[in-house]
Design a protein around this motif. Structure first.
Motif, mmCIF file in Angstrom:
data_model
loop_
_atom_site.group_PDB
_atom_site.id
_atom_site.type_symbol
_atom_site.label_atom_id
_atom_site.label_comp_id
_atom_site.label_asym_id
_atom_site.label_seq_id
_atom_site.Cartn_x
_atom_site.Cartn_y
_atom_site.Cartn_z
ATOM 1 N N ILE A 154 0.870 -1.136 0.024
ATOM 2 C CA ILE A 154 -0.012 -0.099 0.154
ATOM 3 C C ILE A 154 0.959 1.200 0.111
ATOM 4 O O ILE A 154 0.645 2.105 -0.691
ATOM 5 N N MET A 155 1.990 1.232 0.946
ATOM 6 C CA MET A 155 2.766 2.390 0.946
ATOM 7 C C MET A 155 3.522 2.438 -0.339
ATOM 8 O O MET A 155 3.594 3.574 -0.884
ATOM 9 N N ASP A 156 4.118 1.527 -0.931
ATOM 10 C CA ASP A 156 4.722 1.725 -1.973
ATOM 11 C C ASP A 156 3.856 2.259 -3.432
ATOM 12 O O ASP A 156 4.531 3.406 -3.875
ATOM 13 N N GLY A 157 2.759 1.875 -3.381
ATOM 14 C CA GLY A 157 1.641 2.163 -4.268
ATOM 15 C C GLY A 157 1.416 3.785 -4.256
ATOM 16 O O GLY A 157 1.549 4.436 -5.038
ATOM 17 N N ALA A 158 1.170 4.084 -3.131
ATOM 18 C CA ALA A 158 0.795 5.534 -2.729
ATOM 19 C C ALA A 158 1.893 6.369 -2.845
ATOM 20 O O ALA A 158 1.886 7.618 -3.310
ATOM 21 N N LEU A 159 3.252 6.274 -2.346
ATOM 22 C CA LEU A 159 4.402 6.865 -2.456
ATOM 23 C C LEU A 159 4.883 6.976 -3.904
ATOM 24 O O LEU A 159 5.070 8.103 -4.444
ATOM 25 N N SER A 160 4.582 6.075 -4.671
ATOM 26 C CA SER A 160 5.025 6.243 -6.045
ATOM 27 C C SER A 160 4.127 7.294 -6.746
ATOM 28 O O SER A 160 4.603 7.880 -7.822
ATOM 29 N N ARG A 161 3.033 7.406 -6.243
ATOM 30 C CA ARG A 161 2.196 8.468 -6.785
ATOM 31 C C ARG A 161 2.691 9.865 -6.703
ATOM 32 O O ARG A 161 2.247 10.718 -7.523
ATOM 33 N N LEU A 162 3.626 10.075 -5.716
ATOM 34 C CA LEU A 162 3.936 11.349 -5.627
ATOM 35 C C LEU A 162 5.611 11.629 -6.038
ATOM 36 O O LEU A 162 6.039 12.524 -5.969
ATOM 37 N N GLU A 163 5.879 10.403 -6.659
ATOM 38 C CA GLU A 163 7.248 10.548 -7.263
ATOM 39 C C GLU A 163 7.487 11.752 -8.072
ATOM 40 O O GLU A 163 8.563 12.392 -7.782
ATOM 41 N N LYS A 185 10.248 16.716 -9.486
ATOM 42 C CA LYS A 185 10.288 18.112 -9.926
ATOM 43 C C LYS A 185 10.169 19.018 -8.984
ATOM 44 O O LYS A 185 10.660 20.245 -9.152
ATOM 45 N N GLU A 186 9.360 19.015 -7.921
ATOM 46 C CA GLU A 186 9.163 20.086 -6.986
ATOM 47 C C GLU A 186 10.140 20.028 -5.828
ATOM 48 O O GLU A 186 10.017 20.703 -4.829
ATOM 49 N N LYS A 187 10.632 18.754 -5.781
ATOM 50 C CA LYS A 187 11.596 18.629 -4.257
ATOM 51 C C LYS A 187 10.890 18.592 -3.110
ATOM 52 O O LYS A 187 11.210 19.016 -2.073
ATOM 53 N N LEU A 188 9.593 18.042 -3.365
ATOM 54 C CA LEU A 188 8.950 17.669 -2.046
ATOM 55 C C LEU A 188 9.780 16.480 -1.492
ATOM 56 O O LEU A 188 10.226 15.459 -1.932
ATOM 57 N N GLN A 189 9.809 16.687 -0.196
ATOM 58 C CA GLN A 189 10.381 15.534 0.575
ATOM 59 C C GLN A 189 9.499 14.891 1.494
ATOM 60 O O GLN A 189 8.574 15.596 2.143
ATOM 61 N N ILE A 190 9.691 13.715 1.355
ATOM 62 C CA ILE A 190 8.909 12.812 2.029
ATOM 63 C C ILE A 190 9.597 12.020 3.275
ATOM 64 O O ILE A 190 10.870 11.199 2.775
#
Length: 823
Positions: free
Chosen positions: A794-803, A808-813
Motif C-alpha cells: 500500500i505504502m509503495d503504491g501510494a508513495l510512487s504516486r508522489l514521485e 520535480k518540485e523537491k517535495l520531501q517525504i
DNA sequence: AGCACGCCGACT
DNA sequence: GTCGGCGTGCTC
C-alpha cells in the motif's frame, strides 16, 4: 564470477542490486558483505556485495568490473546483509541506508576528487612558464582538489580547463575511509636468537643501553613496543634505532587497537549465587540456549531484582557453547559502573561500543568484533549490528527505553531489529525491564514472547515506600513552596542522618527557552517554528534544528521590557530554593547545562558516589540505572509534566519514569523512601507507580489503548511531507491520504475474500507539531492499521504516486514506521 | 546522488 | 553561429 552490489546512491531507482563482474584477481577477496568500489556511470563509488553468482541474467557486454575491495575482511556478513533487506522493507528505507547503519562511522565512504598530472612525463608537451608553475605546484602537494587549485591560481581558470581537455591534467576520484589505524613502533628480535649473541660480541664497551636491550631480548624474545622499552627499561629510542640501523633488530610500525579502558584494571569477578527466583529464570534461558532455537523472552524484573547477574550468567552459557552475545543498553545507562561489571566478568572478551568514544576508538572496538577477538559486545542501539557470525544471545536491557528508536534514517528500533536478527540466526533474545513497554508485554499475551517474572528484590530488600502528595492540598494549606511539607521534612531528616537523596525534576519538552515575563514573547527561530535554545557558555540563542544563532537578548523585541530571561530546565530554580531552605546543603545539579562537557556526567556521579554531596538533582538522566548505597530518599518534584504531553504514550512514560526513579532508593542495606508530588495524584499511572503495581497499570492502559485504537493493537506509520509552499503540501498530503485509502480498498477486496480481517485509517494531512524547519513547512499523515494489512504494498503504491512531485518540485517525504515521538 | 545528453535563450 | 542555462533519464 559475478556479484550483485547495492551501490551507495540512496535514491528510489537505484534501490536494487546491480550486477558486476568479479575480476579473477579479486575473486579471493569478494564475499557477501564485502565493501567494494565499483564503476557506476562515470564515477567509481562504494557498494556492498549482497550476492555471489556463477552466472548473471544481465547482458554481459554492459557489465563492468569491480574495481577494488575496500577491506581485507568484509565488514558485514550474509546474516547482516539479510537483516538489511528486512530493515529496508520494515522501515521503508533504501537498502544502502540500512547497510550503512551497520558499519562504524569511520568506514562511511568519503569521496575525494583530486587533480593529478597525467600525460607522458618523458616527453613533456609544449608548456609555457605558467603551465610549468601549475604542474610543479600540483606535484608538490599530496592531494589537491579543483577548488583548491582555482583558489591558488584564480586567474588561470581557462588555462586549467584547457589543460584538463588536453589531458595534461586529470581528475581522479578516490574512495577514502575516514579512519586512521593507529600504529606503534615495535622492536622485533631476529628470528635466529644466536644472532643476539653475535651482536653482543660486536657491541663496543660504551654502548651500555644497546647491550641492555639485547640482553632484554635474550630473556624476552617477544616483540616489544618502543614506548615500553623507554618507559620500563630506560632504553631511549636513539639506542634502539642505532641497533636497528645496524640491522641486528627490526623496527616496524604495528597496528594496535586503541583501548579506551587500557589504563583501567578490572578485578575479575565470578558468578554470584543466584536467588531462587533468578535461578528459575536462568534455567529457562539456559535451556533455550542449549536447544539452539529462537525464542524471545521478556524479563520483567523489578528494580533491584538482579537482572544483570542473570544476563551475565546467561552470556556465560552462550560463550561456553562457542557462540557470541550482544548486550544492548540505553546510551544513558552505559555508565562506567555497567561496563565494569561486564569487563570484570569477561575481561578481554568484551568490546564496548559507546558514543562517547572517538571515531577511532569506536572503530577499533568494532574491529575486535569483526576479527573475532571478542565474544561479547555491549553498546547502545547500533551495537545490535555487531558483526558476529555465530550469535547465540542478544540481550536488550531496559527494553522500554525510547532511545532504542533511531530518529534519523533508517528509523529503526533496535529492540525490533534484535528480534528480527535473532529469528534469522536462531538466537535467544532476552528483553529486560522493570517496566516493559506495552508493545512487548502485549506480545507475551499473544504468545509471541515468553514472559519471565522477577517480582522481588535480591536479599529480600523491600521496594521503597511511596508517598504521593497532592500539591493542590499543599496550596490550600498555604504552602506555596515547590516542596511539599512531607518532602521538606524528608530532606531535613536525610541531611541530619547524613544519607543521600535524588531529586527529579521531570521537565517538559525541550529546555531553556527565552521568554519575556512582561508580555510572554518567546524568542523563536526565523526559519523554523520552534523556540530558540539558550546556550550559557556562548551567551547565544540557537536553533537546534537549523543551527541559526543570535546573541542573547537584553530587552524584549516585542515590548522593550528588560524582564526577558531564559527559563532553564527549572533545576536551577530548585537548586536555589534548596540552598535557601537548607543552608549548607551540598547539591549536584545534572542537566544539559552541567553535563554538556565530555566526561562531566561521570565526574558528577563519582562525586556523588563518594558522598561529597547530599543531593543529586536532575532531569530524566538521574532516573536511569544509577545505584548508590546511601540514597534513601527519592523526591519527584512534579510528576505530571509528562502526563500532559499530547502523546498517547504519556501515561506509560510517566509510569515508567516514576517506577524507575523510585527504584533508585533503598537498593542496599538502608531502606528507601519515595515522595512523589503531583497535581493529579489520582491518575492511574501515578497511583500504580506508587504501589509498584505494573500488572494493574498495563491492564488499565491496554484497555484504553484498545478503545482508542492505539498501539500495540493498532500499528502506526507517520508520513511527514515538507516543502516551501503550503498549498503544494496540502495537495500532496491529500493525494497521499487518498491514494493510501484507494490502495487499501483495492487490496482489501481480495483480502476480504480470503477471510482477511484488516482495518486501516488515514488521519490528516495536518500541520506537523513542528510546522516549519529550515523554511520548509511540514505536514503529516498518520496511518493506523490493524490485522491483516499488506502495508508495504500500500505504502509503495501510494508513495510512487508522489514521485513526480518529489523529483520535480523537491517535495520531501519521510516515513516513520512505529514512531516513538508523537510531537 | 551525480553526470551526460539535449533542447532553448543570450551572447562573442 | 556558439556558450551555457537546467530539465530528463540512466547508472550493472
Amino acid at each position: 564470477m559475478y556479484a550483485k552490489v547495492i551501490v551507495d546512491v540512496p535514491a528510489k531507482d537505484t534501490n536494487r542490486a546491480f550486477d558486476y563482474i568479479i575480476p579473477p584477481s579479486l575473486e579471493p577477496w569478494v564475499e557477501v558483505g564485502s565493501r567494494v568500489g565499483v564503476p557506476f556511470g562515470s564515477r567509481v563509488i562504494q557498494g556492498f556485495v549482497v550476492e555471489l553468482r556463477e552466472s548473471s541474467d544481465y547482458e554481459l557486454h554492459k557489465m563492468r568490473e569491480i574495481k577494488h575491495v575496500l577491506d581485507p575482511i568484509p565488514p558485514l556478513n550474509g546474516e547482516l546483509v539479510e537483516l538489511s533487506r528486512w530493515m529496508s522493507r520494515k522501515y521503508a528505507c533504501h537498502e544502502i541506508t540500512a547497510l550503512q547503519a551497520m558499519i562504524p562511522g569511520a568506514l562511511k565512504a568519503k569521496y575525494e576528487r583530486k587533480i593529478i598530472v597525467s600525460g607522458p612525463k618523458a616527453q613533456p608537451p609544449v608548456e609555457d612558464d605558467r603551465e610549468r608553475e601549475i604542474i610543479d605546484y600540483i606535484l608538490s602537494k599530496e592531494s589537491l582538489s579543483m577548488e583548491q587549485l582555482l583558489r591558488r591560481f584564480p586567474a588561470d581558470g581557462p588555462l586549467l580547463k584547457e589543460m584538463l581537455i588536453r589531458g595534461r591534467l586529470a581528475e581522479e576520484q578516490e574512495i577514502k575511509d575516514r579512519l586512521s589505524k593507529k600504529t606503534v613502533l615495535t622492536v622485533f628480535p631476529p628470528e635466529n636468537p644466536q644472532l643476539l649473541e653475535a651482536c653482543l660480541a660486536q657491541l663496543p664497551e660504551n654502548a651500555k643501553r644497546q647491550r641492555q636491550l639485547i640482553e632484554h631480548l635474550q630473556t624476552n624474545p617477544e616483540p616489544v613496543k618502543l614506548a615500553d622499552l623507554s618507559k620500563r627499561q630506560g632504553i631511549s629510542s636513539s639506542a634502539v634505532k642505532a641497533l636497528a640501523d645496524k640491522g641486528w633488530i627490526a623496527l616496524r610500525e604495528v597496528e594496535v587497537f586503541r583501548d579506551p579502558y587500557e589504563n583501567r584494571v578490572f578485578e575479575r569477578t565470578t558468578s554470584l549465587q543466584l536467588t531462587d527466583e533468578q535461578q528459575a529464570i536462568y534455567d529457562e534461558i539456559a535451556a533455550s540456549l542449549r536447544m539452539r532455537t529462537h525464542q524471545v523472552f521478556l524479563l520483567h524484573g523489578v528494580t533491584g531484582s538482579g537482572k544483570t547477574e542473570v544476563y551475565l550468567q546467561a552470556i556465560e552459557v552462550c560463550l561456553n557453547q562457542g557462540r557470541e552475545a550482544i548486550v544492548l543498553v540505553p546510551e544513558i545507562s552505559l555508565t562506567p559502573q555497567m561496563v565494569e561489571r561486564f569487563k570484570s566478568r569477561f575481561g578481554d572478551w568484551v568490546a564496548v561500543l559507546h558514543s562517547r568514544l572517538s571515531h577511532g576508538e569506536r572503530y577499533d572496538e568494532w574491529r575486535k568484533i569483526q576479527m573475532g577477538k571478542v565474544k561479547v559486545a555491549i553498546g547502545a542501539r547500533s551495537a545490535v549490528f555487531a558483526p558476529f557470525s555465530n550469535l547465540g544471545l542478544l540481550i536488550v536491557d531496559e527494553e522500554h527505553e525510547a532511545s532504542y528508536k533511531q530518529e534519523e534514517n533508517p528509523k529503526y528500533h533496535a529492540g525490533e531489529v534484535a528480534v528480527a536478527r535473532g529469528r534469522q540466526s536462531r538466537a535467544v533474545i532476552l528483553l529486560g525491564s522493570a517496566t516493559p513497554s506495552l508493545e512487548s508485554y502485549h506480545r507475551t499475551q499473544t504468545g509471541e514472547y515468553k514472559l519471565l517474572k522477577m517480582p522481588s528484590r535480591v536479599q529480600g530488600r523491600p521496594l521503597p515506600a511511596v508517598q504521593v502528595i497532592d500539591m493542590r492540598e499543599e496550596l490550600k494549606a498555604g504552602n506555596r513552596s515547590m516542596f511539599s511539607r512531607a518532602l521538606h521534612q524528608a530532606i531535613e531528616d536525610r541531611l541530619q542522618k547524613q544519607e543521600q537523596m535524588v531529586l527529579l525534576l521531570n521537565r517538559r519538552g525541550y529546555s531553556t527557552f527565552v521568554m519575556c515575563r512582561s508580555c510572554g514573547y518567546v524568542a523563536g527561530c526565523p526559519h523554523c517554528e520552534i523556540s530558540l535554545t539558550y546556550h550559557h557558555n556562548s551567551r547565544t540563542m540557537r536553533c537546534h534544528y537549523c543551527g541559526y544563532a543570535e546573541r542573547e537578548l537584553n530587552s524584549c523585541p516585542s515590548c522593550k521590557s528588560a524582564h526577558i530571561r531564559f527559563f532553564g530546565a527549572g533545576t536551577q530554580r530548585v537548586e536555589e530554593e534548596l540552598v535557601r531552605l537548607f543552608p549548607g546543603i551540598r547539591v549536584i545539579r545534572m542537566d544539559v547545562d552541567t553535563t554538556n562537557q565530555k566526561g562531566a556526567h561521570e565526574k558528577w556521579l563519582q562525586l556523588f558516589r563518594s558522598r561529597q554531596a547530599d543531593v543529586l538533582l536532575g532531569t530524566q538522566m538521574v532516573a536511569k540505572g544509577l545505584d548508590f548505597p546511601y540514597v534513601t530518599l527519592v523526591g519527584v518534584i512534579a510528576a505530571d509534566t509528562v502526563l500532559n504531553l499530547p502523546d498517547f504514550r504519556s501515561a506509560e512514560k510517566t509510569f515508567q519514569l516514576l517506577t524507575q526513579v523510585a527504584g533508585r532508593a533503598g537498593r542496599h542495606h538502608l531502606p528507601g523512601e519515595v515522595v512523589i508530588q503531583s497535581y493529579t495524584p489520582e491518575h492511574y499511572s501515578i497511583q500504580c507507580a506508587s504501589m509498584h503495581d505494573y500488572s494493574r497499570f498495563v491492564a488499565q492502559e491496554l484497555k484504553l489503548r484498545e478503545a482508542r485504537e492505539y498501539p500495540p493493537f493498532w500499528k502506526l506509520i507517520l508520513v511527514t511531507l515538507s516543502h516551501g509552499q503550503i498549498p503544494l503540501l496540502v495537495r500532496a498530503g491529500e493525494t497521499l491520504a487518498d491514494e493510501i485509502r484507494q490502495q487499501w480498498r483495492r487490496l482489501s477486496r481480495h483480502a476480504t475474500d480470503a477471510g482477511g480481517d484488516g482495518r486501516l485509517e488515514v488521519l490528516g494531512p495536518v500541520a506537523s507539531p513542528i510546522s516549519r524547519i529550515k523554511d520548509r513547512y511540514r505536514f503529516q499523515c498518520m496511518i493506523k492499521y490493524r490485522g491483516d494489512v499488506a502495508i508495504s504494498g500500500i505504502m509503495d503504491g501510494a508513495l510512487s504516486r508522489l514521485e513526480d512531485t518529489v523529483s520535480k518540485e523537491k517535495l520531501q517525504i519521510s516515513v516513520d514506521v512505529d514512531p516513538q515521538m508523537m510531537m
